[in-house]
Design a protein around this motif. Structure first.
Motif, PDB file in Angstrom:
ATOM      1  N   ILE A 179      -9.953   4.881 -19.033  1.00  0.00           N
ATOM      2  CA  ILE A 179      -9.723   4.329 -18.802  1.00  0.00           C
ATOM      3  C   ILE A 179      -9.209   3.028 -18.429  1.00  0.00           C
ATOM      4  CG2 ILE A 179      -7.093   3.817 -17.044  1.00  0.00           C
ATOM      5  CD1 ILE A 179      -6.587   7.038 -17.100  1.00  0.00           C
ATOM      6  N   PHE A 180      -9.994   2.939 -17.660  1.00  0.00           N
ATOM      7  CA  PHE A 180     -11.058   1.629 -16.939  1.00  0.00           C
ATOM      8  C   PHE A 180     -11.824   0.669 -17.994  1.00  0.00           C
ATOM      9  CE2 PHE A 180     -10.114   2.806 -12.854  1.00  0.00           C
ATOM     10  CZ  PHE A 180      -9.178   1.297 -11.710  1.00  0.00           C
ATOM     11  N   ALA A 240       0.399  11.092   2.985  1.00  0.00           N
ATOM     12  CA  ALA A 240      -0.466  10.181   2.090  1.00  0.00           C
ATOM     13  C   ALA A 240       0.134   8.632   2.851  1.00  0.00           C
ATOM     14  CB  ALA A 240      -0.065  10.291   1.455  1.00  0.00           C
ATOM     15  N   GLN A 241       0.864   8.596   2.943  1.00  0.00           N
ATOM     16  CA  GLN A 241       2.240   6.737   3.849  1.00  0.00           C
ATOM     17  C   GLN A 241       1.412   7.303   5.115  1.00  0.00           C
ATOM     18  OE1 GLN A 241       5.984   7.637   1.997  1.00  0.00           O
ATOM     19  NE2 GLN A 241       5.350   6.163   0.682  1.00  0.00           N
ATOM     20  N   LYS A 242       1.508   7.476   5.782  1.00  0.00           N
ATOM     21  CA  LYS A 242       1.467   7.614   6.915  1.00  0.00           C
ATOM     22  C   LYS A 242       0.121   8.150   7.878  1.00  0.00           C
ATOM     23  CE  LYS A 242       5.595  10.292   8.764  1.00  0.00           C
ATOM     24  NZ  LYS A 242       6.091  12.150   8.685  1.00  0.00           N
ATOM     25  N   SER A 243      -0.693   8.488   6.566  1.00  0.00           N
ATOM     26  CA  SER A 243      -1.567   8.737   6.355  1.00  0.00           C
ATOM     27  C   SER A 243      -2.373   6.965   6.432  1.00  0.00           C
ATOM     28  CB  SER A 243      -2.296   9.763   5.977  1.00  0.00           C
ATOM     29  OG  SER A 243      -2.119  10.297   6.379  1.00  0.00           O
ATOM     30  N   GLY A 244      -2.217   6.186   6.145  1.00  0.00           N
ATOM     31  CA  GLY A 244      -2.658   4.819   5.227  1.00  0.00           C
ATOM     32  C   GLY A 244      -3.028   4.484   4.084  1.00  0.00           C
ATOM     33  N   PHE A 245      -2.570   5.368   3.400  1.00  0.00           N
ATOM     34  CA  PHE A 245      -2.785   5.341   1.146  1.00  0.00           C
ATOM     35  C   PHE A 245      -2.468   4.271   1.505  1.00  0.00           C
ATOM     36  CE2 PHE A 245      -4.372   9.131   2.004  1.00  0.00           C
ATOM     37  CZ  PHE A 245      -5.782   9.441   1.526  1.00  0.00           C
ATOM     38  N   SER A 246      -2.391   3.295   0.659  1.00  0.00           N
ATOM     39  CA  SER A 246      -1.665   1.766  -0.155  1.00  0.00           C
ATOM     40  C   SER A 246      -0.853   2.857  -1.282  1.00  0.00           C
ATOM     41  CB  SER A 246      -2.941   0.817  -0.799  1.00  0.00           C
ATOM     42  OG  SER A 246      -3.427   0.482   0.488  1.00  0.00           O
ATOM     43  N   GLY A 247      -0.690   3.285  -1.484  1.00  0.00           N
ATOM     44  CA  GLY A 247       0.004   4.285  -2.775  1.00  0.00           C
ATOM     45  C   GLY A 247      -0.767   5.490  -3.440  1.00  0.00           C
ATOM     46  N   TYR A 248       0.439   6.019  -4.109  1.00  0.00           N
ATOM     47  CA  TYR A 248       0.594   7.691  -4.108  1.00  0.00           C
ATOM     48  C   TYR A 248       0.822   7.988  -5.359  1.00  0.00           C
ATOM     49  CZ  TYR A 248      -0.080  13.124  -3.104  1.00  0.00           C
ATOM     50  OH  TYR A 248      -0.859  13.961  -2.703  1.00  0.00           O
ATOM     51  N   ILE A 249      -0.776   8.438  -6.470  1.00  0.00           N
ATOM     52  CA  ILE A 249      -0.606   9.036  -7.635  1.00  0.00           C
ATOM     53  C   ILE A 249      -0.097  10.748  -7.842  1.00  0.00           C
ATOM     54  CG2 ILE A 249      -1.409   8.743 -10.362  1.00  0.00           C
ATOM     55  CD1 ILE A 249      -0.572   5.831  -9.760  1.00  0.00           C
ATOM     56  N   PRO A 283      -0.201  15.594 -13.248  1.00  0.00           N
ATOM     57  CA  PRO A 283      -1.351  14.379 -14.386  1.00  0.00           C
ATOM     58  C   PRO A 283      -0.343  13.425 -14.302  1.00  0.00           C
ATOM     59  CG  PRO A 283      -0.026  16.412 -15.075  1.00  0.00           C
ATOM     60  CD  PRO A 283       0.361  16.364 -14.442  1.00  0.00           C
ATOM     61  N   PHE A 284      -0.947  11.843 -14.417  1.00  0.00           N
ATOM     62  CA  PHE A 284      -0.593  10.956 -14.463  1.00  0.00           C
ATOM     63  C   PHE A 284      -0.389  10.116 -15.622  1.00  0.00           C
ATOM     64  CE2 PHE A 284      -4.638  10.714 -13.349  1.00  0.00           C
ATOM     65  CZ  PHE A 284      -5.127   9.191 -14.714  1.00  0.00           C
ATOM     66  N   GLN A 285       0.764   9.011 -15.583  1.00  0.00           N
ATOM     67  CA  GLN A 285       1.143   8.241 -16.824  1.00  0.00           C
ATOM     68  C   GLN A 285      -0.930   7.170 -16.813  1.00  0.00           C
ATOM     69  OE1 GLN A 285       2.881   8.391 -19.725  1.00  0.00           O
ATOM     70  NE2 GLN A 285       3.428  10.806 -18.442  1.00  0.00           N
ATOM     71  N   VAL A 286      -1.493   6.610 -17.709  1.00  0.00           N
ATOM     72  CA  VAL A 286      -1.608   5.832 -17.352  1.00  0.00           C
ATOM     73  C   VAL A 286      -1.820   5.079 -17.618  1.00  0.00           C
ATOM     74  CG1 VAL A 286      -3.413   4.407 -19.288  1.00  0.00           C
ATOM     75  CG2 VAL A 286      -3.439   6.969 -19.094  1.00  0.00           C
ATOM     76  N   LYS A 287      -0.162   4.297 -17.961  1.00  0.00           N
ATOM     77  CA  LYS A 287       0.304   3.416 -17.523  1.00  0.00           C
ATOM     78  C   LYS A 287       0.575   3.054 -15.971  1.00  0.00           C
ATOM     79  CE  LYS A 287       4.282  -0.060 -18.666  1.00  0.00           C
ATOM     80  NZ  LYS A 287       5.568  -0.106 -18.666  1.00  0.00           N
ATOM     81  N   THR A 288       1.408   3.849 -15.474  1.00  0.00           N
ATOM     82  CA  THR A 288       1.598   3.832 -14.128  1.00  0.00           C
ATOM     83  C   THR A 288      -0.487   3.498 -13.137  1.00  0.00           C
ATOM     84  OG1 THR A 288       3.127   5.244 -14.863  1.00  0.00           O
ATOM     85  CG2 THR A 288       2.136   5.790 -12.230  1.00  0.00           C
ATOM     86  N   LEU A 289      -1.202   4.653 -13.206  1.00  0.00           N
ATOM     87  CA  LEU A 289      -2.529   3.675 -13.004  1.00  0.00           C
ATOM     88  C   LEU A 289      -2.862   3.021 -12.640  1.00  0.00           C
ATOM     89  CD1 LEU A 289      -5.206   5.748 -11.434  1.00  0.00           C
ATOM     90  CD2 LEU A 289      -5.183   5.410 -13.575  1.00  0.00           C
ATOM     91  N   LYS A 331      -2.272  -4.097  -9.113  1.00  0.00           N
ATOM     92  CA  LYS A 331      -0.957  -4.557  -8.355  1.00  0.00           C
ATOM     93  C   LYS A 331      -2.271  -4.452  -7.055  1.00  0.00           C
ATOM     94  CE  LYS A 331       3.347  -3.526  -9.589  1.00  0.00           C
ATOM     95  NZ  LYS A 331       4.374  -2.533  -9.343  1.00  0.00           N
ATOM     96  N   LEU A 332      -2.411  -2.970  -6.786  1.00  0.00           N
ATOM     97  CA  LEU A 332      -4.095  -3.022  -5.488  1.00  0.00           C
ATOM     98  C   LEU A 332      -4.814  -4.326  -5.535  1.00  0.00           C
ATOM     99  CD1 LEU A 332      -3.752   0.377  -4.737  1.00  0.00           C
ATOM    100  CD2 LEU A 332      -2.761  -1.266  -3.099  1.00  0.00           C
ATOM    101  N   LEU A 333      -4.983  -4.322  -6.664  1.00  0.00           N
ATOM    102  CA  LEU A 333      -7.100  -5.396  -7.299  1.00  0.00           C
ATOM    103  C   LEU A 333      -6.302  -6.536  -6.667  1.00  0.00           C
ATOM    104  CD1 LEU A 333      -8.620  -4.269 -10.191  1.00  0.00           C
ATOM    105  CD2 LEU A 333      -9.437  -3.746  -7.532  1.00  0.00           C
ATOM    106  N   ALA A 334      -4.604  -7.431  -6.933  1.00  0.00           N
ATOM    107  CA  ALA A 334      -4.000  -8.174  -6.787  1.00  0.00           C
ATOM    108  C   ALA A 334      -3.797  -8.669  -5.511  1.00  0.00           C
ATOM    109  CB  ALA A 334      -2.713  -8.499  -7.862  1.00  0.00           C
ATOM    110  N   GLY A 335      -3.463  -7.972  -4.400  1.00  0.00           N
ATOM    111  CA  GLY A 335      -3.219  -8.218  -3.057  1.00  0.00           C
ATOM    112  C   GLY A 335      -1.580  -7.686  -2.374  1.00  0.00           C
TER     113      GLY A 335
END
Length: 128
Positions: free
Chosen positions: A23-24, A98-107, A110-116, A122-126
């Motif tokens: 994916i990367f 996960a949100q309460k634990s401080g994660f910036s997001g949760y996927i 199985p995930f959609q490639v586009k979602t990931l 978004k996270l890399l862009a801040g």
């Protein structure tokens, strides 16, 4: 190739690791992907390399993702790094924990490639 940013992926499943690598390479070619198969190795790499983002599996064999997150947040050098949780645990309570634990997001897997890909961008862009 010169990489603009670095992401650390902590995952014990080899197939998931190979999928993320693909994916990367295809969708985020300017982002360097570091890999760790255990939370302990992931924490070591995070402290040494200080990646721009960490993608952390919740179901790891040594420390679970929440325990690893606590370690990251208790370390001054890794505290500012956004951490994206990735897990097969898909209940609302898992996401809220996960949100309460401080994660910036949760996927969820199985995930959609586009979602990931969008979440990572978004996270890399801040933009979280």
């Amino acid at each position: 190739m010169e990489y603009k940013q670095t992401v650390l992926y902590v995952e014990d499943n080899q197939l998931n690791m190979a999928l993320m690598h693909h994916i990367f390479k295809k969708n985020l070619p300017s982002v360097r992907l570091l890999k760790a198969e255990t939370a302990a190795l992931g924490l070591q790499i995070a402290r040494q390399k200080l990646p721009d983002l960490i993608i952390l599996d919740i179901g790891l064999p040594d420390l679970n993702g929440y325990e690893a997150m606590d370690e990251l947040k208790n370390d001054e050098s890794t505290r500012p790094i956004p951490v994206l949780a990735i897990s097969a645990f898909a209940q609302r309570s898992d996401i809220e924990r996960a949100q309460k634990s401080g994660f910036s997001g949760y996927i969820t897997k199985p995930f959609q490639v586009k979602t990931l890909t969008e979440a990572v961008e978004k996270l890399l862009a801040g933009i979280a």
